[in-house]
Design a protein around this motif. Structure first.
Motif, PDB file in Angstrom:
ATOM      1  N   LEU A  55       0.848  -1.182   0.000  1.00  0.00           N
ATOM      2  CA  LEU A  55       0.000   0.000   0.000  1.00  0.00           C
ATOM      3  C   LEU A  55       0.892   1.243   0.000  1.00  0.00           C
ATOM      4  CD1 LEU A  55      -3.106   0.436   0.169  1.00  0.00           C
ATOM      5  CD2 LEU A  55      -2.816   0.759   2.628  1.00  0.00           C
ATOM      6  N   PHE A  56       0.562   2.208  -0.860  1.00  0.00           N
ATOM      7  CA  PHE A  56       1.410   3.390  -1.015  1.00  0.00           C
ATOM      8  C   PHE A  56       0.596   4.672  -0.890  1.00  0.00           C
ATOM      9  CE2 PHE A  56       3.761   0.057  -3.067  1.00  0.00           C
ATOM     10  CZ  PHE A  56       5.098   0.369  -2.852  1.00  0.00           C
ATOM     11  N   THR A  57       1.288   5.724  -0.449  1.00  0.00           N
ATOM     12  CA  THR A  57       0.811   7.099  -0.639  1.00  0.00           C
ATOM     13  C   THR A  57       1.700   7.700  -1.723  1.00  0.00           C
ATOM     14  OG1 THR A  57       0.031   7.383   1.626  1.00  0.00           O
ATOM     15  CG2 THR A  57       0.587   9.381   0.401  1.00  0.00           C
ATOM     16  N   ILE A  58       1.084   8.222  -2.773  1.00  0.00           N
ATOM     17  CA  ILE A  58       1.836   8.771  -3.908  1.00  0.00           C
ATOM     18  C   ILE A  58       1.625  10.283  -3.952  1.00  0.00           C
ATOM     19  CG2 ILE A  58       2.123   8.755  -6.420  1.00  0.00           C
ATOM     20  CD1 ILE A  58       1.375   5.831  -6.415  1.00  0.00           C
ATOM     21  N   THR A  59       2.725  11.028  -3.912  1.00  0.00           N
ATOM     22  CA  THR A  59       2.660  12.488  -3.905  1.00  0.00           C
ATOM     23  C   THR A  59       3.285  13.045  -5.187  1.00  0.00           C
ATOM     24  OG1 THR A  59       2.893  12.464  -1.499  1.00  0.00           O
ATOM     25  CG2 THR A  59       3.201  14.579  -2.587  1.00  0.00           C
ATOM     26  N   ILE A  60       2.523  13.872  -5.883  1.00  0.00           N
ATOM     27  CA  ILE A  60       3.005  14.533  -7.108  1.00  0.00           C
ATOM     28  C   ILE A  60       3.237  16.003  -6.762  1.00  0.00           C
ATOM     29  CG2 ILE A  60       2.457  15.111  -9.497  1.00  0.00           C
ATOM     30  CD1 ILE A  60       0.475  12.679  -9.392  1.00  0.00           C
ATOM     31  N   THR A  61       4.484  16.459  -6.910  1.00  0.00           N
ATOM     32  CA  THR A  61       4.844  17.829  -6.523  1.00  0.00           C
ATOM     33  C   THR A  61       5.456  18.563  -7.710  1.00  0.00           C
ATOM     34  OG1 THR A  61       5.363  16.974  -4.317  1.00  0.00           O
ATOM     35  CG2 THR A  61       6.106  19.210  -4.815  1.00  0.00           C
ATOM     36  N   PRO A  62       4.974  19.781  -8.002  1.00  0.00           N
ATOM     37  CA  PRO A  62       5.578  20.550  -9.105  1.00  0.00           C
ATOM     38  C   PRO A  62       7.009  20.959  -8.770  1.00  0.00           C
ATOM     39  CG  PRO A  62       3.950  21.878  -7.921  1.00  0.00           C
ATOM     40  CD  PRO A  62       3.845  20.482  -7.376  1.00  0.00           C
ATOM     41  N   ILE A  63       7.889  20.927  -9.773  1.00  0.00           N
ATOM     42  CA  ILE A  63       9.286  21.349  -9.604  1.00  0.00           C
ATOM     43  C   ILE A  63       9.437  22.747 -10.202  1.00  0.00           C
ATOM     44  CG2 ILE A  63      11.695  20.843 -10.175  1.00  0.00           C
ATOM     45  CD1 ILE A  63      10.889  17.899 -10.419  1.00  0.00           C
ATOM     46  N   LEU A  64       9.974  23.652  -9.382  1.00  0.00           N
ATOM     47  CA  LEU A  64      10.062  25.055  -9.798  1.00  0.00           C
ATOM     48  C   LEU A  64      11.486  25.429 -10.180  1.00  0.00           C
ATOM     49  CD1 LEU A  64       7.976  26.544  -6.836  1.00  0.00           C
ATOM     50  CD2 LEU A  64       7.125  25.618  -8.991  1.00  0.00           C
ATOM     51  N   MET A  65      11.600  26.305 -11.177  1.00  0.00           N
ATOM     52  CA  MET A  65      12.888  26.894 -11.509  1.00  0.00           C
ATOM     53  C   MET A  65      12.922  28.269 -10.836  1.00  0.00           C
ATOM     54  SD  MET A  65      14.679  27.620 -15.231  1.00  0.00           S
ATOM     55  CE  MET A  65      13.514  28.897 -15.704  1.00  0.00           C
ATOM     56  N   THR A  66      13.723  28.417  -9.817  1.00  0.00           N
ATOM     57  CA  THR A  66      13.754  29.667  -9.066  1.00  0.00           C
ATOM     58  C   THR A  66      14.606  30.704  -9.789  1.00  0.00           C
ATOM     59  OG1 THR A  66      15.641  28.865  -7.814  1.00  0.00           O
ATOM     60  CG2 THR A  66      13.461  28.482  -6.870  1.00  0.00           C
TER      61      THR A  66
END
Length: 237
Positions: A55-66
């Motif tokens: 069983l998993f928790t899957i997190t999708i996070t945007p990657i930013l160019m600072t």
């Protein structure tokens, strides 16, 4: 990384996004979730995703160019250049939570039965109902027996809490195993008689006193007696 590839059962050396999406469970619309995270600049979390037996928790996070700025407002305006997908294996945590839930349920049921017996017996003793001396003794014996049963269950709860906190200790003293066995047999004797089961102890009288934890060894013997009575048919021994 290798851990994620193992979780997803991906064999390619350098998998593409298509390979990853194909390996994820198909009923979650991953492509749309990735697009949504990037468009809204907000992490997207999907809980309780089953993959095989895990069983998993899957997190999708945007990657930013600072480093980029909105010149009109002089406020940082990071450009989104991609997204990361993090798989958190929560199988163990879920299993532990289920075990705790089951344990609590078992303890509640285990305590309810002796409490009910104690309340019913004490209600009779304090009521105006005329009772013979033999009946009063039976009720008092029942209260005594069920109180011991409750103390045993509470001890189990305390021990499990100590084990989880890493505080469980063994308290050894020079004790007589013969006496402890006989004491537990005596406690279970009324229940054995109710079930028409013969309970007896054949103890070698030459066993000397030795150093052990009498409380926890007593618990072991109580568990053996309790389970034996539970699964021995009427008329057995």
């Amino acid at each position: 990384n290798d851990a994620a590839k193992n979780c997803l059962n991906i064999r390619q050396e350098n998998p593409t996004l298509t390979d990853i999406l194909a390996a994820l469970p198909p009923n979650h619309q991953w492509h749309q979730k990735i697009q949504s995270a990037m468009l809204q600049n907000q992490a997207n979390e999907e809980k309780d995703v089953h993959m095989g037996e895990k069983l998993f928790t899957i997190t999708i996070t945007p990657i930013l160019m600072t480093g980029t700025r909105n010149l009109a407002s002089e406020q940082p305006n990071p450009k989104i250049i991609g997204a990361s997908i993090v798989l958190h294996n929560v199988t163990l945590e879920k299993d532990l939570a289920k075990m705790k839930e089951d344990f609590t349920s078992i303890i509640v049921h285990a305590l309810r039965s002796p409490l009910t017996a104690i309340k019913a017996s004490s209600d009779l003793l304090t009521s105006q109902t005329p009772l013979t001396e033999e009946e009063r003794k039976k009720l008092l014996d029942l209260i005594h027996e069920q109180s011991n049963k409750m103390l045993h269950e509470v001890s189990l709860i305390l021990d499990s809490a100590k084990i989880e906190a890493g505080l469980f200790t063994i308290q050894k003293t020079n004790s007589d195993l013969k006496e402890i066995i006989q004491e537990k047999i005596t406690i279970f004797q009324p229940l054995a008689q109710e079930k028409f089961v013969t309970i007896s102890a054949d103890i070698d009288p030459s066993i000397p006193k030795f150093s052990f934890d009498p409380h926890h060894i007593g618990q072991v013997i109580s568990n053996l007696c309790s389970n034996s009575l539970k699964f021995t048919p009427s008329g057995g021994a």
